[in-house]
Enzyme design. Structure first.
Site, PDB file in Angstrom:
ATOM      1  N   ASP A  84      59.393 -28.038 -31.009  1.00 59.42           N
ATOM      2  CA  ASP A  84      60.553 -28.758 -31.556  1.00 59.42           C
ATOM      3  C   ASP A  84      61.562 -29.011 -30.428  1.00 59.42           C
ATOM      4  O   ASP A  84      61.938 -28.078 -29.712  1.00 59.42           O
ATOM      5  CB  ASP A  84      61.175 -27.879 -32.652  1.00 59.42           C
ATOM      6  CG  ASP A  84      62.242 -28.589 -33.458  1.00 59.42           C
ATOM      7  OD1 ASP A  84      62.183 -29.831 -33.563  1.00 59.42           O
ATOM      8  OD2 ASP A  84      63.132 -27.895 -33.992  1.00 59.42           O
ATOM      9  N   HIS A  85      61.988 -30.236 -30.263  1.00 59.80           N
ATOM     10  CA  HIS A  85      62.959 -30.608 -29.211  1.00 59.80           C
ATOM     11  C   HIS A  85      62.552 -30.098 -27.837  1.00 59.80           C
ATOM     12  O   HIS A  85      63.328 -29.422 -27.143  1.00 59.80           O
ATOM     13  CB  HIS A  85      64.365 -30.107 -29.563  1.00 59.80           C
ATOM     14  CG  HIS A  85      64.942 -30.824 -30.737  1.00 59.80           C
ATOM     15  ND1 HIS A  85      65.430 -32.110 -30.663  1.00 59.80           N
ATOM     16  CD2 HIS A  85      65.071 -30.450 -32.025  1.00 59.80           C
ATOM     17  CE1 HIS A  85      65.838 -32.489 -31.856  1.00 59.80           C
ATOM     18  NE2 HIS A  85      65.621 -31.507 -32.707  1.00 59.80           N
ATOM     19  N   GLU A 135      61.978 -38.900 -29.323  1.00 58.53           N
ATOM     20  CA  GLU A 135      63.279 -39.056 -29.988  1.00 58.53           C
ATOM     21  C   GLU A 135      64.139 -40.120 -29.314  1.00 58.53           C
ATOM     22  O   GLU A 135      64.199 -40.227 -28.098  1.00 58.53           O
ATOM     23  CB  GLU A 135      64.030 -37.712 -29.996  1.00 58.53           C
ATOM     24  CG  GLU A 135      65.426 -37.837 -30.622  1.00 58.53           C
ATOM     25  CD  GLU A 135      66.103 -36.494 -30.890  1.00 58.53           C
ATOM     26  OE1 GLU A 135      65.400 -35.514 -31.178  1.00 58.53           O
ATOM     27  OE2 GLU A 135      67.339 -36.451 -30.814  1.00 58.53           O
ATOM     28  N   HIS A 177      71.954 -31.189 -37.240  1.00 61.67           N
ATOM     29  CA  HIS A 177      71.333 -29.862 -37.386  1.00 61.67           C
ATOM     30  C   HIS A 177      72.354 -28.877 -37.956  1.00 61.67           C
ATOM     31  O   HIS A 177      73.528 -28.935 -37.616  1.00 61.67           O
ATOM     32  CB  HIS A 177      70.884 -29.343 -36.017  1.00 61.67           C
ATOM     33  CG  HIS A 177      69.693 -30.054 -35.463  1.00 61.67           C
ATOM     34  ND1 HIS A 177      69.674 -30.611 -34.209  1.00 61.67           N
ATOM     35  CD2 HIS A 177      68.466 -30.294 -35.981  1.00 61.67           C
ATOM     36  CE1 HIS A 177      68.496 -31.151 -33.987  1.00 61.67           C
ATOM     37  NE2 HIS A 177      67.741 -30.972 -35.049  1.00 61.67           N
ATOM     38  N   GLY A 178      71.893 -27.974 -38.766  1.00 60.25           N
ATOM     39  CA  GLY A 178      72.775 -26.938 -39.308  1.00 60.25           C
ATOM     40  C   GLY A 178      73.460 -27.431 -40.573  1.00 60.25           C
ATOM     41  O   GLY A 178      73.059 -28.432 -41.170  1.00 60.25           O
ATOM     42  N   GLY A 208      67.305 -32.154 -39.214  1.00 58.58           N
ATOM     43  CA  GLY A 208      68.499 -31.686 -39.929  1.00 58.58           C
ATOM     44  C   GLY A 208      68.328 -31.729 -41.430  1.00 58.58           C
ATOM     45  O   GLY A 208      69.250 -32.102 -42.160  1.00 58.58           O
ATOM     46  N   ASN A 229      62.384 -32.102 -41.107  1.00 54.84           N
ATOM     47  CA  ASN A 229      62.517 -30.785 -40.460  1.00 54.84           C
ATOM     48  C   ASN A 229      63.558 -29.917 -41.166  1.00 54.84           C
ATOM     49  O   ASN A 229      64.687 -30.362 -41.395  1.00 54.84           O
ATOM     50  CB  ASN A 229      62.979 -30.955 -39.014  1.00 54.84           C
ATOM     51  CG  ASN A 229      61.955 -31.642 -38.143  1.00 54.84           C
ATOM     52  OD1 ASN A 229      60.911 -32.071 -38.617  1.00 54.84           O
ATOM     53  ND2 ASN A 229      62.258 -31.740 -36.862  1.00 54.84           N
ATOM     54  N   ASN A 231      65.192 -25.973 -40.904  1.00 56.74           N
ATOM     55  CA  ASN A 231      65.295 -24.715 -40.178  1.00 56.74           C
ATOM     56  C   ASN A 231      66.381 -23.821 -40.784  1.00 56.74           C
ATOM     57  O   ASN A 231      66.110 -22.771 -41.347  1.00 56.74           O
ATOM     58  CB  ASN A 231      65.586 -25.012 -38.690  1.00 56.74           C
ATOM     59  CG  ASN A 231      65.629 -23.748 -37.855  1.00 56.74           C
ATOM     60  OD1 ASN A 231      65.183 -22.694 -38.273  1.00 56.74           O
ATOM     61  ND2 ASN A 231      66.176 -23.853 -36.649  1.00 56.74           N
TER      62      ASN A 231
END
Ligand code: 13P
Length: 287
Positions: A84-85, A135, A177-178, A208, A229, A231
């Site tokens: 990932d990333h 990306e 993200h988050g 995200g 995705n 997380n």
């Protein structure tokens, strides 16, 4: 069954659903996600950030653990181990370690450099039978120390990167993200539609996934998103269940301090979160 993510995402585009990428941090995370995928007969992608890879002592450990778990647990649904990333160096490390899929995140480079590096990695990944995500347009928020501002990708740049033969494309559409801040404006469906118009059948990736309302997820899938995705949401549910166990004093009753007991509520909570997401994404029964 360990596979690249190419075929499962091509099928997702055709079938108008999305496959979840759930990030892993340790054995409990991996086991809970694999169990849920098998129970629901859903394909699944195990995301590994460079930080999580380091935490688990290295990508070789991760690849060996996932491979052994698939075998020992009798997992028959399609599973991809996906960086990932990834940085340029991280991609090479994961290819060497036996990952079945990588993401090269060149979104912080000028577009020409992103194109050149992505092109090189596409050739190497494909020669090894590995799928590759690229990306364009940074994803907002902070993940493993990488901070993005949440810009919307330029559809022409998306086409440039898609034309390099990548297998799926992450394009910023206002996602973060988050946790989403209270003043978040939502996903830019206008940008998503413009990217889709330029990139055709290319599976699009929505990063995200935590905290995006269900109606926005459904609309994004309608507009071509085939991989989502998640997380933070698993981390939050694990933390809440673990806190409850300790606050109720269960770790002090009998052998409640045994790690297998202490970590069990968190592991069960991850399973519940993954199940909810797979149902929302429409991947249940698509293995
Ligand atoms: P969240 O942590 O917001 O779910 O995002 C996950 C992600 O996009 C991993 O690349």
């Amino acid at each position: 069954m360990l596979v690249s993510a190419t075929e499962m995402l091509r099928k997702a585009v055709e079938g108008h659903y999305a496959v979840g990428q759930f990030n892993i941090n340790n054995l409990e995370w991996t086991k809970s996600i694999l169990q849920t995928a098998q129970e629901l007969q859903s394909p699944v992608i195990l995301g590994v950030s460079e930080g999580a890879g380091k935490y688990m002592t290295g990508f070789k450990t991760v690849a060996a653990m996932v491979g052994a778990m698939i075998d020992e647990m009798g997992i028959t649904v399609p599973v991809a181990t996906h960086l990932d990333h990834g940085t340029y160096d991280g991609c090479y490390k994961c290819i060497k370690a036996g990952f079945s899929s990588i993401m090269f995140d060149g979104s912080h480079y000028p577009i020409d450099e992103n194109v050149a590096k992505t092109k090189e990695l596409v050739a190497i990944a494909h020669a090894m039978g590995i799928s590759i995500e690229a990306e364009v347009g940074a994803i907002g928020g902070e993940e493993d120390g990488v901070v993005g501002m949440g810009e919307c990708a330029d559809p022409d740049e998306c086409k440039m990167i898609a034309d390099l033969g990548i297998d799926f494309l992450a394009a910023g559409i206002g996602n973060i993200h988050g946790k989403y801040p209270a003043n978040w404006k939502g996903l830019s469906f206008e940008t998503l539609a413009a990217i889709k118009a330029k990139t055709g059948d290319m599976p699009l990736v929505l990063h995200g996934g935590t905290g995006i309302p269900a109606d926005m997820i459904r609309k994004a899938i309608d507009l071509g998103v085939a991989k989502i995705n998640v997380n933070t949401e698993c981390q939050l549910s694990f933390a809440a269940a673990t806190r409850k166990y300790i606050e109720e004093g269960k770790d002090e009753q009998g052998k409640g301090y045994d790690p297998r007991k202490l970590l069990a509520p968190g592991a069960a909570a991850i399973k519940e979160t993954v199940k909810e997401k797979m149902e929302l994404f429409g991947s249940v029964g698509k293995a």
